[in-house]
Write a protein that holds these residues in place. Structure first.
Motif, PDB file in Angstrom:
ATOM      1  N   SER A  20       0.837  -1.190   0.000  1.00 12.58           N
ATOM      2  CA  SER A  20       0.000   0.000   0.000  1.00 12.58           C
ATOM      3  C   SER A  20       0.871   1.238   0.000  1.00 12.58           C
ATOM      4  O   SER A  20       1.840   1.327   0.752  1.00 12.58           O
ATOM      5  N   THR A 252      -6.363  -6.093  -8.685  1.00 14.52           N
ATOM      6  CA  THR A 252      -6.511  -4.643  -8.694  1.00 14.52           C
ATOM      7  C   THR A 252      -7.956  -4.244  -8.422  1.00 14.52           C
ATOM      8  O   THR A 252      -8.223  -3.314  -7.654  1.00 14.52           O
ATOM      9  N   ARG A 255      -8.670  -4.564  -4.756  1.00 18.51           N
ATOM     10  CA  ARG A 255      -7.987  -3.556  -3.940  1.00 18.51           C
ATOM     11  C   ARG A 255      -8.558  -2.164  -4.163  1.00 18.51           C
ATOM     12  O   ARG A 255      -8.628  -1.356  -3.238  1.00 18.51           O
ATOM     13  N   LEU A 260      -7.515  -0.270  -0.739  1.00 20.87           N
ATOM     14  CA  LEU A 260      -6.202  -0.636  -0.196  1.00 20.87           C
ATOM     15  C   LEU A 260      -5.068   0.014  -0.975  1.00 20.87           C
ATOM     16  O   LEU A 260      -3.997   0.286  -0.439  1.00 20.87           O
ATOM     17  N   TRP A 261      -5.303   0.229  -2.266  1.00 22.35           N
ATOM     18  CA  TRP A 261      -4.234   0.804  -3.093  1.00 22.35           C
ATOM     19  C   TRP A 261      -4.612   2.168  -3.645  1.00 22.35           C
ATOM     20  O   TRP A 261      -3.812   3.079  -3.695  1.00 22.35           O
TER      21      TRP A 261
END
Length: 367
Positions: A20, A252, A255, A260-261
């Motif tokens: 992250s 992806t 997330r 999260l990203w």
């Protein structure tokens, strides 16, 4: 001219599929050093150090990379407008001398995310930022090369008796890289850049972009080199490569959904990012291997298009851009450190051999 292969280093192990950028310590020094050395061992020429209004300082990161490698060069990204060009010139030239000479370049990003610009106190509009970048690059180059003090009175900067006692350590100087897709960007880059950086777009559209920039550069009596940025996804077989792409897309998507990203938000005025979104909306795969799976998920965030296939297929796909005028490739992975090590075994040697073969064929045809 031999091709130049660039990577990108970060100060922590994070990408769309792992870690992250938002949580935890922002700097893992041991990881940065391993990452930089992996690029050198894999045969990369240079690594980009990215920029945002909340990221670790690029000059300090560059110094760490340079002092823990022997040959690897750096490309320091920055946004004109926050530090005076005369000061940046001295910082670059000083670092050039302290690290053996010829290992420093600077990448100018005028900025396309309004919220990120304002974090550093910049409220200048889109076209104004590019006018400022043009003026910055002109003063920067003059400071790096002038043997005499000079005055400058411009729209954004004013100097009297500007002079730097420290200039680049080698005759190669400090190359100026630049990126941007708008008309204002083309005017700026064509007049001032040594290397114009392009996103990974379809071949035909990339050829159009190169032709447009070359025409504008010719108006100034200049020639500009071109770099292409993309994200190779490589596996032993084509099927395995597409399976890996699907797994990257799924990770992806999860997330992004869980934040999260990536946290969606902010106002983008970046024309290049908008172009990628439009192309991804047309279809997910262009030119057989150019994949927009992640682009369609993360929005206008820049370098997210991938080239998918075996090492031979990916190398050939990238070399088609070399055929239309690209001589620099910036490649970075979704599994950043592991991908660099893998690419050093096959992809990087294949790119160099393929480009050299094309150069020999061109010379032979000319003879």
């Amino acid at each position: 001219m031999p091709i130049e292969i660039l990577g990108m280093v970060g100060t922590k192990d994070a990408s769309e599929t792992r870690g992250s950028f938002l949580d935890g310590p922002p700097i893992d020094t041991d990881y940065l050093i391993r990452f930089a050395r992996a690029h050198e061992e894999a045969g990369f020429d240079r690594v980009l150090i990215g920029y945002s209004a909340s990221s670790p300082d690029g000059f300090a990161v560059a110094a760490t990379v340079l002092h823990h490698t022997e040959r690897l060069r750096v490309l320091i990204a920055h946004r004109p407008g926050f530090v005076q060009p005369t000061v940046v010139a001295r910082k670059l030239a000083t670092l050039d001398h302290l690290t053996g000479g010829g290992r420093i370049a600077i990448h100018h990003i005028s900025g396309g995310n309004e919220e990120d610009q304002r974090r550093d106190g910049d409220f200048t509009d889109h076209d104004g930022r590019y006018r400022r970048t043009a003026e910055f690059m002109g003063v920067l180059r003059r400071t790096l090369t002038s043997a005499e003090p000079f005055d400058h009175h411009g729209e954004f900067y004013r100097f009297e008796g500007a002079y730097s006692a420290v200039r680049p350590a080698t005759r190669a100087g400090i190359p100026l890289y630049f990126g941007g897709a708008s008309e204002a960007a083309v005017r700026t880059g064509a007049e001032h850049a040594d290397v114009y950086m392009l996103w990974g777009e379809p071949l035909a559209r990339t050829a159009e972009r190169i032709a447009t920039i070359r025409r504008e550069a010719a108006r100034h009596g200049r020639e500009v080199r071109f770099s292409l940025s993309t994200r190779p996804i490589v596996a032993a077989t084509e099927g395995e490569a597409w399976d890996r792409a699907a797994a990257i897309k799924a990770a992806t998507a999860q997330r992004v959904g869980e934040a999260l990203w990536y946290r969606k938000g902010g106002t983008s005025t970046a024309v290049g990012s908008a172009r990628l979104l439009e192309q991804g909306a047309e279809k997910e795969v262009h030119d057989e291997r150019l994949w927009y799976g992640v682009t369609n998920l993360v929005g206008p965030s820049g370098n997210s298009t991938a080239v998918v296939g075996t090492p031979e297929q990916v190398a050939e796909a990238l070399l088609r851009y070399h055929d239309i005028g690209v001589d620099t490739f910036l490649i970075r992975g979704f599994d950043p450190l592991d991908d660099v090590r893998e690419w050093g075994r096959e992809l990087v040697p294949l790119l160099r051999a393929g480009a050299a073969g094309r150069e020999r064929a061109a010379v032979g045809a000319g003879a």
